[in-house]
Design an enzyme around this catalytic site. Sequence first.
Site, short mmCIF file in Angstrom:
data_model
loop_
_atom_site.label_atom_id
_atom_site.label_comp_id
_atom_site.label_asym_id
_atom_site.label_seq_id
_atom_site.Cartn_x
_atom_site.Cartn_y
_atom_site.Cartn_z
N ASN A 65 -5.00 5.82 -7.06
CA ASN A 65 -5.62 7.17 -7.05
C ASN A 65 -4.69 8.26 -7.57
OD1 ASN A 65 -3.97 6.99 -4.76
ND2 ASN A 65 -5.31 8.26 -3.50
N HIS B 155 1.44 5.11 -2.02
CA HIS B 155 0.97 6.11 -2.98
C HIS B 155 2.20 6.77 -3.61
CE1 HIS B 155 -3.27 5.86 -1.74
NE2 HIS B 155 -2.79 5.66 -0.52
N LEU B 156 2.43 6.47 -4.89
CA LEU B 156 3.61 7.04 -5.58
C LEU B 156 3.27 8.33 -6.30
CD1 LEU B 156 5.37 3.83 -7.00
CD2 LEU B 156 6.06 5.22 -5.04
N ARG B 157 1.97 8.65 -6.43
CA ARG B 157 1.49 9.95 -6.93
C ARG B 157 1.71 10.23 -8.41
NH1 ARG B 157 -1.77 10.14 -2.79
NH2 ARG B 157 -1.02 11.18 -0.90
N ASP C 175 -8.69 2.77 -3.15
CA ASP C 175 -8.19 3.36 -1.91
C ASP C 175 -8.15 4.89 -1.94
OD1 ASP C 175 -6.98 3.10 0.78
OD2 ASP C 175 -5.40 4.22 -0.20
N ASP D 98 0.83 2.68 3.75
CA ASP D 98 -0.06 3.77 3.31
C ASP D 98 0.75 5.06 3.15
OD1 ASP D 98 -2.26 5.19 2.47
OD2 ASP D 98 -3.29 5.19 4.40
N HIS E 9 0.84 -1.22 0.00
CA HIS E 9 0.00 0.00 0.00
C HIS E 9 0.87 1.26 0.00
CE1 HIS E 9 -3.99 1.82 1.67
NE2 HIS E 9 -3.29 2.75 1.05
N HIS F 94 -10.82 0.07 1.09
CA HIS F 94 -10.65 1.17 2.04
C HIS F 94 -12.00 1.30 2.74
CE1 HIS F 94 -9.44 5.50 3.05
NE2 HIS F 94 -10.71 5.43 3.39
N HIS G 245 2.59 14.39 0.66
CA HIS G 245 1.91 15.64 0.33
C HIS G 245 2.92 16.77 0.38
CE1 HIS G 245 -2.17 14.08 0.37
NE2 HIS G 245 -1.94 13.48 1.52
ZN LIG Z 1 -6.94 4.20 2.38
#
Ligand SMILES: [Zn+2]
EC number: 3.5.2.3
Length: 428
Positions: A90, A58-60, A150, A303, A56, A177, A307
Amino acid sequence: MSKILIRGAKVLGGEAQDVLIDGETIAEVGQNLSADGASVIEAGGQVLLPGLVDLHTHLREPGREDSETVLTGTRAAACGGYTAVFAMANTFPVADTAGVVEQVWRLGKESGYCDVQPIGAVTVGLEGKQLAELGAMHDSAARVTVFSDDGKCVDDAVIMRRALEYVKAFGGVVAQHAQEPRLTEGAQMNEGVVSAELGLGGWPAVAEESVIARDVLLAEHVGSRVHICHLSTAGSVEIVRWAKSRGIDVTAEVTPHHLLLTDELVRSYNAVYKVNPPLRTERDVLALREALADGTIDIVATDHAPHPQEDKDCEWAAAAMGMVGLETALSVVQQTMVETGLLDWAGVAERMSFAPARIGALENHGRPVSAGEPANLTLVDTSYRGVVDPAHFASRSRNTPYEGRELPGRVTHTFLRGRATVVDGKLA
Ligand SMILES: [Zn+2]
């Protein structure tokens, strides 16, 4: 072909042994191995683990390269001891087609620091209305097996049922999620004593637990496999425990931050503590640790949610939700699980490498540290103590809740198919 001899490493925390890497493979594990023709790394009793696998991340990229790219995210992963990460869907555009997942997969191949396995969206645009092209994503070069919206919950029971039915055909899994959207409208933090005192909108435990209860029952009904992202409450643990005792094919993850931090930190109004699902109570933290120890929760997943500064440097209500986690995950697990006596290093290897690779059907990761296996390895100095300084992060973002906090352990070396991606704690 280059040879590397790691001398005197405690493999999975056991007896000190030598490990000989030849090219991309572990050639030999044993005592007093010959260093002939090999470069030598003196491990001096450091712990050698299989390369960590994060289910899990997030590589963006594509779309939010100001917070992270596949390259910077995989560098952060290598520094944290990871050799493979699953990239959440996402992005902008959303990874809901074969084209986008192949783009992420290709960027991962080019990065060279860590393998990247894309996760496909369950629904088109993460909108929860129409199933995405799950089959096409699975059949693509990226060979997607994990699907998740997610960031958002697949809250329509019929869509969730169809997704579970669809992935069953090729042994895939839906990673949920769990967040009932109506119960969490306007929510800013965990619903409880602290939210009442601060007058912030609360995020009730039941919003998570009710979706988990529904989804394990749906998985049972369909005869499919469901994975629950970032469990955060004691009640969620009870439901997963019940589902497993019933033989339902469910797996679950917990984040490092939910193993350590509580909603008391929100009193500071420092938005670095704003995260989804929210930080809960001490009682929840203890239940999550116990569940990770006894196997009710299968894995630790970061996760990792980068940001940019400006999305966190603002008032609580306006701040983005999420924390970076790849570079501190193993240290938090050492502090909360190993140094408390709840897990040994073999248990950590199971929960941060073997099990996540199994759940995500990743073939060449999460393998035993033995001859003939791919040389995906992580060497950890567990006696190290250091204060977290995000200025040293390889991630493009700095939104860590651990800044200034002392954490144990340091990844000194990471090997991806025999190539050192991290040497002496620094990117190679
Ligand atoms: Zn999540």
